[in-house]
Structures are given as C-alpha cells and as structure tokens.
Write an enzyme that holds these catalytic residues in place. Structure first.
Site, mmCIF file in Angstrom:
data_model
loop_
_atom_site.group_PDB
_atom_site.id
_atom_site.type_symbol
_atom_site.label_atom_id
_atom_site.label_comp_id
_atom_site.label_asym_id
_atom_site.label_seq_id
_atom_site.Cartn_x
_atom_site.Cartn_y
_atom_site.Cartn_z
ATOM 1 N N ARG A 1 5.813 -0.633 3.919
ATOM 2 C CA ARG A 1 6.697 -0.804 5.104
ATOM 3 C C ARG A 1 8.180 -1.007 4.890
ATOM 4 O O ARG A 1 8.551 -1.803 3.856
ATOM 5 C CB ARG A 1 6.057 -1.587 5.843
ATOM 6 C CG ARG A 1 4.852 -1.101 6.302
ATOM 7 C CD ARG A 1 3.861 -2.102 7.361
ATOM 8 N NE ARG A 1 2.781 -1.581 7.984
ATOM 9 C CZ ARG A 1 1.519 -1.716 7.140
ATOM 10 N NH1 ARG A 1 1.539 -2.082 5.718
ATOM 11 N NH2 ARG A 1 0.509 -1.013 7.778
ATOM 12 N N GLU B 1 -2.194 -0.813 -5.410
ATOM 13 C CA GLU B 1 -0.893 -0.009 -5.247
ATOM 14 C C GLU B 1 0.141 -0.496 -6.094
ATOM 15 O O GLU B 1 0.659 -1.492 -5.435
ATOM 16 C CB GLU B 1 -0.402 0.649 -3.780
ATOM 17 C CG GLU B 1 -1.732 1.151 -2.994
ATOM 18 C CD GLU B 1 -1.551 0.562 -1.637
ATOM 19 O OE1 GLU B 1 -0.479 1.146 -0.987
ATOM 20 O OE2 GLU B 1 -2.326 0.256 -0.863
ATOM 21 N N HIS C 1 5.092 4.503 4.095
ATOM 22 C CA HIS C 1 4.696 5.311 3.093
ATOM 23 C C HIS C 1 5.582 6.347 3.278
ATOM 24 O O HIS C 1 4.922 7.784 3.010
ATOM 25 C CB HIS C 1 3.209 5.635 3.276
ATOM 26 C CG HIS C 1 1.967 4.354 2.882
ATOM 27 N ND1 HIS C 1 2.555 3.363 1.990
ATOM 28 C CD2 HIS C 1 0.875 4.193 3.173
ATOM 29 C CE1 HIS C 1 1.485 2.809 1.743
ATOM 30 N NE2 HIS C 1 0.399 3.133 2.489
ATOM 31 N N ASP D 1 -4.124 -7.189 2.740
ATOM 32 C CA ASP D 1 -3.334 -5.987 2.772
ATOM 33 C C ASP D 1 -1.960 -6.652 2.492
ATOM 34 O O ASP D 1 -0.876 -6.738 3.292
ATOM 35 C CB ASP D 1 -3.194 -5.334 4.212
ATOM 36 C CG ASP D 1 -2.381 -4.148 4.589
ATOM 37 O OD1 ASP D 1 -1.876 -3.519 3.265
ATOM 38 O OD2 ASP D 1 -2.641 -3.653 5.368
ATOM 39 N N HIS E 1 -2.128 6.155 -4.095
ATOM 40 C CA HIS E 1 -2.985 5.458 -3.005
ATOM 41 C C HIS E 1 -4.605 5.666 -3.126
ATOM 42 O O HIS E 1 -5.115 5.825 -2.081
ATOM 43 C CB HIS E 1 -2.602 5.758 -1.590
ATOM 44 C CG HIS E 1 -2.602 4.814 -0.552
ATOM 45 N ND1 HIS E 1 -4.069 4.400 -0.134
ATOM 46 C CD2 HIS E 1 -1.925 4.052 0.031
ATOM 47 C CE1 HIS E 1 -3.829 3.429 0.892
ATOM 48 N NE2 HIS E 1 -2.431 3.244 1.040
HETATM 49 C C1 BGC Z 1 -1.281 -0.225 3.859
HETATM 50 C C2 BGC Z 1 -1.950 -0.443 4.878
HETATM 51 C C3 BGC Z 1 -2.278 0.665 5.563
HETATM 52 C C4 BGC Z 1 -2.870 1.431 4.255
HETATM 53 C C5 BGC Z 1 -3.136 3.068 5.123
HETATM 54 C C6 BGC Z 1 -1.814 0.492 2.603
HETATM 55 O O1 BGC Z 1 -0.683 0.638 1.580
HETATM 56 O O2 BGC Z 1 -0.713 -1.682 3.244
HETATM 57 O O3 BGC Z 1 -1.522 -1.303 5.709
HETATM 58 O O4 BGC Z 1 -3.203 0.674 6.521
HETATM 59 O O5 BGC Z 1 -2.077 1.699 3.365
HETATM 60 O O6 BGC Z 1 -4.225 3.623 4.852
#
Ligand code: BGC
Length: 388
Positions: free
Chosen positions: A116, A353, A141, A287, A215
C-alpha cells in the site's frame, strides 16, 4: 528433524515424468537429474479485448512451473512430498475467465509498487503523484490495473545453464499515475536442483518508485488441501512494521518478542492467530511486513523456512529484499473455487511477499524505493524445496 534434499531430487525426475500431461516436456525417466527442457507454450484463452493469453510450462530438478503471460501469473507450481508424490502447491484457477473476473492477485507479478501507498499519493523531487485508490483510502499493488493484469512478453530464459522464462513489460510514463517509462524484466528460473528463483530488473527514464514482488499463495499440502494454519513458519525477523486500521505502517519498527509476530524460532501459523492483539485484529490475521534481520543484501540470504507437517514439504525463501509480507489468506471467503474445484476459505493459503516495506515513500527511515534514470532496480528471491 533432517531435511532431505536428495530424496526430493531423485523422486523428482521420475515423479514429474509421471505427472506430465499433454505435450508437456517429458523428463528422462531413468532417474537422471532433469536439465534444461525447452519450455512449452500453449493457448490459455483470450481476453475480452481479443488479446491471446498463453500458458508456459517449465520443469527442472523435480519442480514444475506453469506461468501465464497474463499477469506473469504462477498458475501452478508442482513439487514432490516426502513420498515423491507431486502436488500443485500454489492457489489459482484452471481458466483465464476466473483470473479476469476477480483474482486476489493469485500468483501474479505485483508492480509498480507492492503493497500500500497511503491515500494513493506520493511526492518525489517536489512533485506529487496521484495513484488509484483501489483499496480505499489507499492504493494497493500498483493500482486497479497493475502488473498483475498486464499481458507480458514471454520467452524462454537464455542466461546460464538454468531453464525458465523471461517476462518483459514496458509500463508507460503515467501508467496508473506513476512517473517514468519503466522497462521491467522478470526472470522465472528453475535451477538444476529444482529451486524456483525470481530475478527482477527495471530501468526508468524519469525518477519514479518501484517495489516488485510475486503474490503466489502457497499451500504446501497441495492447492485445495484446506487450512495452512498448521504449517510451521520460521521468519528471521526480530522486528515488524505495525500498521493502522487501513494497513498502512505507522513508521515504527516494533520488536516481535512477546507478540504473536514472533516467528523467530518457528511455530504453526495458526498458534497465535486468534490472539486479541490489536495488530492481529487490524490484519484479520497476519497481513504484516516483517523486517528481515539480514537487511537489504546484494545476494539472496535466508529469510524464511516453512514446513507442512503431514506431507513433509519444506520451502525455504532467500531474498535480497529487506522485508517480507506475511499474508495468511485472511480475505479468502469461500467465494472462489480454485483449480482443483475446491472452494478457498480463510487461511487456505499463505503469501510471503518479499519486498521493500509498504508505504516507503512516506517513511524516510525505511529503505528507499526510489529509482532514478541510469540506475537499475534489481531484486532476487529464491524458493527452495525439500522434504522431511
Ligand atoms: C495484502 C493484503 C491484500 C492481499 C490481496 C496482500 O499483499 O497485504 O492486505 O488483501 O494482498 O489479496
């Protein structure tokens, strides 16, 4: 507890051959270590705008990888368990339509900026740039059409002895609000021993910011195999970056000691996931970005070991990056059915990630994500597989 790499390799050669389908490259079934099979390409559907999408298959060292030109998505990653039985350990779909209709970034390349950016704006050299607010009130992203939704140029990897794929994308100046024409190259490489290495490179013609990652959601029991909360996770990180309720780092590097975030000595992902710790509540589980003790390094160094207890698969992650986002699949809500036809519920996959920290442009004390003309962005992450 001994990790057995040789078992993986020996079983690998025969196992992948048995699992080969269609025109997938067959491995020599004489138990010899597979090397350098030429990647196979097949159609995987057409986007609404008529663009054709292909799926590539590569195999080496007992690991098989399937990659889509759409999003550079890792659509399947097959590895053997301790008995030599193969399973796809990555979540995803068996058709393009489901990826286009709404994928929570399954297997995709993430860019230009992984995770973010607060309020979808950042200032560089005195100029403010506005990004899509696709995760209200923030940008996530790379915006609503990030690298995960671009069709990449794919060709067989041609550096060194390893096999794999080279993916390229030119991101136009201003795409998703980011400045500079960014030329991106991502190599998905399978080494002779079956490691899956990702090398990222990018250059720009104007100052910009870059934070690339992949991802893939893993389930080492096999995709559709249920919860990952029993996987034992070890992260070599003494600190993490706590977040606010919108998952933006506060700027603090907090100690993991005596919190649910202490994975330094290895513990099941689910052990503390129901603790009423405010950070667990904000994340609806994990997260969070972990600050790797090794820091930013020129060569990949060990960061994570994760073990699945029933089938005995072990994955180790080494990276050049200073951070890793542990995402415990909190937003999987039984609305998507994956490639084996099973519905994904909360905690049915995990992501690790490797990255620079979220929202770095607003945190001068975090490692910088600025890329300037004349410099090359480079990042490498290696996933190694074994059994125990
Ligand atoms: C984020 C999550 C997000 C997910 C998307 C992750 O990298 O940190 O907050 O919901 O990606 O599926």
């Amino acid at each position: 507890m001994t990790i057995n790499r040789r078992t993986v390799m020996a079983a690998g050669a025969a196992g992948v051959a048995a699992a080969a389908v269609g025109t997938a490259p067959a491995f020599a079934s004489d138990g010899a270590e597979p090397r350098g099979e030429r990647p196979m390409k097949e159609p995987f559907g057409t986007l609404p705008d008529g663009t054709r999408v292909h799926r590539w298959t590569v195999a080496a060292g007992g690991t098989r990888l399937r990659v889509l030109s759409y999003g550079g998505i890792v659509q399947a990653l097959e590895t053997p368990d301790r008995r030599g039985r193969y399973a796809n350990v990555s979540l995803g779909f068996d058709n393009l339509e489901d990826y286009v209709a709404g994928s929570p970034y399954f297997g995709a390349i993430i860019g230009r900026y992984g995770n973010r950016i607060a309020r979808g704006a950042f200032t560089l050299d005195g100029r403010t740039y506005r990004l899509p607010l696709n995760d209200d009130p923030n940008s996530l992203h790379g915006g609503d059409k990030g690298f995960d939704k671009r069709v990449w140029d794919v060709e067989p990897y041609a550096r060194g002895r390893d096999t794999g794929l080279t993916l390229r994308h030119v991101s136009a100046d201003g795409e998703m609000g980011y400045p500079g024409t960014l030329r991106v190259r991502v190599d998905y490489v399978l080494t002779l021993r079956g490691d899956f290495r990702i090398d990222y490179e990018a250059v720009t013609d104007r100052p910009t910011i870059v934070n690339l990652t992949n991802h893939t959601y893993f389930n080492l029991a096999g995709e559709g195999g249920g919860s990952i909360l029993d996987h034992t996770l070890r992260i070599a990180a003494s600190r993490y970056t706590p977040v606010d309720s919108t998952l933006i780092p506060t700027g603090e590097l907090a100690a993991v000691a005596h919190t649910p975030f202490d994975f330094r000595h290895g513990k099941p992902i689910g052990r503390d996931i129901r603790e009423a710790h405010p950070q667990v509540v904000f994340g609806r589980g994990y997260d969070h970005n972990f600050v790797l003790d090794k820091g930013l390094t020129d060569a990949p160094q060990h960061a994570v070991t994760i073990t699945e207890p029933v089938h005995g698969r072990v994955m180790e992650i080494a990276t050049t990056e200073p951070g890793v986002q542990l995402y415990s699949g909190n937003f999987l809500d039984a609305t998507l059915a994956g490639s084996s036809g099973k519905v994904y519920r909360q905690g049915d996959g995990f992501c690790l990630e490797t990255q620079h920290f979220p929202d770095s442009p607003h945190q001068p004390s975090f490692p910088s994500t600025v890329l300037r003309p004349g410099r090359t962005y480079r990042s490498t992450t290696v996933h190694s597989f074994a059994t125990l």
